[in-house]
Write a protein that holds these residues in place. Structure first.
Motif, PDB file in Angstrom:
ATOM      1  N   GLU A 215      30.816  28.259   2.462  1.00  0.00           N
ATOM      2  CA  GLU A 215      30.362  26.939   2.889  1.00  0.00           C
ATOM      3  C   GLU A 215      29.513  26.995   4.154  1.00  0.00           C
ATOM      4  N   ASP A 216      29.897  27.829   5.121  1.00  0.00           N
ATOM      5  CA  ASP A 216      29.121  27.924   6.358  1.00  0.00           C
ATOM      6  C   ASP A 216      27.757  28.571   6.112  1.00  0.00           C
ATOM      7  N   GLY A 217      27.763  29.631   5.310  1.00  0.00           N
ATOM      8  CA  GLY A 217      26.507  30.307   5.006  1.00  0.00           C
ATOM      9  C   GLY A 217      25.551  29.418   4.230  1.00  0.00           C
ATOM     10  N   ALA A 218      26.065  28.708   3.240  1.00  0.00           N
ATOM     11  CA  ALA A 218      25.224  27.809   2.444  1.00  0.00           C
ATOM     12  C   ALA A 218      24.660  26.691   3.313  1.00  0.00           C
ATOM     13  N   ALA A 219      25.497  26.131   4.180  1.00  0.00           N
ATOM     14  CA  ALA A 219      25.060  25.039   5.055  1.00  0.00           C
ATOM     15  C   ALA A 219      23.972  25.501   6.015  1.00  0.00           C
ATOM     16  N   GLU A 220      24.130  26.694   6.588  1.00  0.00           N
ATOM     17  CA  GLU A 220      23.137  27.201   7.539  1.00  0.00           C
ATOM     18  C   GLU A 220      21.823  27.530   6.834  1.00  0.00           C
ATOM     19  N   LEU A 221      21.902  28.113   5.630  1.00  0.00           N
ATOM     20  CA  LEU A 221      20.678  28.400   4.879  1.00  0.00           C
ATOM     21  C   LEU A 221      19.934  27.112   4.545  1.00  0.00           C
ATOM     22  N   LEU A 222      20.683  26.080   4.191  1.00  0.00           N
ATOM     23  CA  LEU A 222      20.054  24.798   3.862  1.00  0.00           C
ATOM     24  C   LEU A 222      19.417  24.172   5.100  1.00  0.00           C
ATOM     25  N   ARG A 223      20.123  24.225   6.218  1.00  0.00           N
ATOM     26  CA  ARG A 223      19.564  23.659   7.452  1.00  0.00           C
ATOM     27  C   ARG A 223      18.263  24.385   7.815  1.00  0.00           C
ATOM     28  N   ALA A 224      18.260  25.714   7.729  1.00  0.00           N
ATOM     29  CA  ALA A 224      17.071  26.491   8.061  1.00  0.00           C
ATOM     30  C   ALA A 224      15.926  26.183   7.085  1.00  0.00           C
ATOM     31  N   HIS A 225      16.269  25.985   5.833  1.00  0.00           N
ATOM     32  CA  HIS A 225      15.279  25.640   4.806  1.00  0.00           C
ATOM     33  C   HIS A 225      14.592  24.314   5.129  1.00  0.00           C
ATOM     34  N   ILE A 226      15.382  23.312   5.481  1.00  0.00           N
ATOM     35  CA  ILE A 226      14.832  21.992   5.805  1.00  0.00           C
ATOM     36  C   ILE A 226      13.992  22.069   7.073  1.00  0.00           C
ATOM     37  N   ALA A 227      14.490  22.780   8.087  1.00  0.00           N
ATOM     38  CA  ALA A 227      13.766  22.898   9.358  1.00  0.00           C
ATOM     39  C   ALA A 227      12.436  23.619   9.170  1.00  0.00           C
ATOM     40  N   ALA A 228      12.435  24.669   8.364  1.00  0.00           N
ATOM     41  CA  ALA A 228      11.206  25.436   8.147  1.00  0.00           C
ATOM     42  C   ALA A 228      10.150  24.591   7.448  1.00  0.00           C
ATOM     43  N   PHE A 229      10.585  23.764   6.498  1.00  0.00           N
ATOM     44  CA  PHE A 229       9.581  22.957   5.803  1.00  0.00           C
ATOM     45  C   PHE A 229       9.051  21.844   6.708  1.00  0.00           C
ATOM     46  N   LEU A 230       9.881  21.330   7.583  1.00  0.00           N
ATOM     47  CA  LEU A 230       9.382  20.353   8.552  1.00  0.00           C
ATOM     48  C   LEU A 230       8.269  20.972   9.393  1.00  0.00           C
TER      49      LEU A 230
ATOM     50  N   SER B 222       0.848  -1.191   0.000  1.00  0.00           N
ATOM     51  CA  SER B 222       0.000   0.000   0.000  1.00  0.00           C
ATOM     52  C   SER B 222       0.884   1.240   0.000  1.00  0.00           C
ATOM     53  N   VAL B 223       0.295   2.360  -0.366  1.00  0.00           N
ATOM     54  CA  VAL B 223       1.030   3.627  -0.390  1.00  0.00           C
ATOM     55  C   VAL B 223       1.319   4.073   1.041  1.00  0.00           C
ATOM     56  N   CYS B 224       2.540   4.513   1.274  1.00  0.00           N
ATOM     57  CA  CYS B 224       2.948   4.959   2.610  1.00  0.00           C
ATOM     58  C   CYS B 224       2.112   6.155   3.073  1.00  0.00           C
ATOM     59  N   VAL B 225       1.769   6.167   4.350  1.00  0.00           N
ATOM     60  CA  VAL B 225       1.051   7.282   4.963  1.00  0.00           C
ATOM     61  C   VAL B 225       2.062   8.142   5.723  1.00  0.00           C
ATOM     62  N   VAL B 226       2.047   9.437   5.456  1.00  0.00           N
ATOM     63  CA  VAL B 226       2.955  10.359   6.143  1.00  0.00           C
ATOM     64  C   VAL B 226       2.341  10.790   7.458  1.00  0.00           C
ATOM     65  N   ASP B 227       3.052  10.530   8.543  1.00  0.00           N
ATOM     66  CA  ASP B 227       2.629  11.025   9.848  1.00  0.00           C
ATOM     67  C   ASP B 227       3.772  11.836  10.465  1.00  0.00           C
ATOM     68  N   ALA B 228       3.524  12.381  11.641  1.00  0.00           N
ATOM     69  CA  ALA B 228       4.522  13.241  12.274  1.00  0.00           C
ATOM     70  C   ALA B 228       5.820  12.495  12.565  1.00  0.00           C
ATOM     71  N   GLU B 229       5.697  11.236  12.981  1.00  0.00           N
ATOM     72  CA  GLU B 229       6.891  10.455  13.297  1.00  0.00           C
ATOM     73  C   GLU B 229       7.778  10.267  12.071  1.00  0.00           C
ATOM     74  N   LEU B 230       7.166   9.938  10.938  1.00  0.00           N
ATOM     75  CA  LEU B 230       7.939   9.768   9.706  1.00  0.00           C
ATOM     76  C   LEU B 230       8.585  11.079   9.284  1.00  0.00           C
ATOM     77  N   ALA B 231       7.801  12.165   9.301  1.00  0.00           N
ATOM     78  CA  ALA B 231       8.327  13.462   8.878  1.00  0.00           C
ATOM     79  C   ALA B 231       9.512  13.883   9.740  1.00  0.00           C
ATOM     80  N   ARG B 232       9.373  13.747  11.050  1.00  0.00           N
ATOM     81  CA  ARG B 232      10.468  14.126  11.940  1.00  0.00           C
ATOM     82  C   ARG B 232      11.696  13.245  11.714  1.00  0.00           C
ATOM     83  N   SER B 233      11.496  11.955  11.539  1.00  0.00           N
ATOM     84  CA  SER B 233      12.623  11.037  11.361  1.00  0.00           C
ATOM     85  C   SER B 233      13.419  11.388  10.112  1.00  0.00           C
ATOM     86  N   VAL B 234      12.707  11.568   9.005  1.00  0.00           N
ATOM     87  CA  VAL B 234      13.374  11.872   7.732  1.00  0.00           C
ATOM     88  C   VAL B 234      14.074  13.223   7.797  1.00  0.00           C
TER      89      VAL B 234
END
Length: 217
Positions: free
Chosen positions: A192-207, A72-84
């Motif tokens: 490198e530090d600026g790019a890494a921090e922007l990416l981390r913030a991007h991922i965190a915001a979408f979570l 079956s198609v995977c169901v996205v829940d909070a646990e999966l989203a946080r883990s990934v």
């Protein structure tokens, strides 16, 4: 002598991509049972490539198997989203930092081309999700650590499914793609530090966006 396995492998790959696209397009809904015979008839193939494709998609997290219901198609829940996203927040910024340090211009040029593809015309949500997969991979592909790349690759289908859930609830892809541009700009400047921090913030915001979408923060 040509390999007798080349044709089935090619057919399985085509079926795999069709099922992946169907899931990300929400034609196949979360929790929906995936019946081999029905998918085979729909795609005009035998059940064998469908079976093999479902096994692969199970490994990448788009499909789950139950001893009672089958696939079956995977169901996205909070646990999966946080883990990934927890794993992504640890690995992706570091991989990007290393790619910037290695001056991986070819991958960053590819990322820039993907941004152009996303801005051209009026791409649908499924196309954007697949472009999003490609963009993030282009950022980390040149990190110089094949194991790190492989670990992040293993998360790409789960991340794409989570992205679709977030965009279904509240389309925000323009915001995410503007953040992509900022990340890539910093990377191409060698920050490198600026790019890494922007990416981390991007991922965190979408979570946070996804957790709000599914009613858990």
């Amino acid at each position: 002598m040509p390999s007798t396995f080349s044709l089935p492998a090619s057919r399985t790959e085509v079926v795999l991509e069709e099922i992946r696209r169907g899931i990300l397009a929400r034609e196949l809904l979360p929790g929906q049972q995936l019946v081999e015979a029905e998918l085979a008839a729909r795609l005009g193939v035998s059940k064998t490539p469908v079976r093999e494709a479902l096994k692969v998609l199970s490994n990448t997290g788009l499909v789950t198997f139950s001893p009672y219901k089958g696939a079956s198609v995977c169901v996205v829940d909070a646990e999966l989203a946080r883990s990934v996203y927890d794993v992504r927040m640890v690995l992706e910024p570091e991989a990007l930092r290393r790619a910037v340090r290695a001056s991986d211009h070819a991958s960053f040029d590819e990322a820039a081309q993907i941004l152009k593809e996303a801005s051209g015309g009026d791409p649908d949500q499924t196309t954007l999700s697949l472009l999003n997969r490609r963009f993030h991979r282009a950022l980390y592909a040149g990190c110089g650590n094949p194991l790190m790349v492989s670990m992040l690759d293993d998360l790409r289908d789960r991340a794409a499914l989570i992205t679709v859930v977030g965009w279904d609830a509240k389309p925000s892809w323009r915001k995410e793609w503007n953040e992509h541009k900022a990340v890539l700009a910093a990377a191409r400047k060698g920050d490198e530090d600026g790019a890494a921090e922007l990416l981390r913030a991007h991922i965190a915001a979408f979570l946070d966006h996804v957790l709000e979408a599914i009613g858990e923060e």
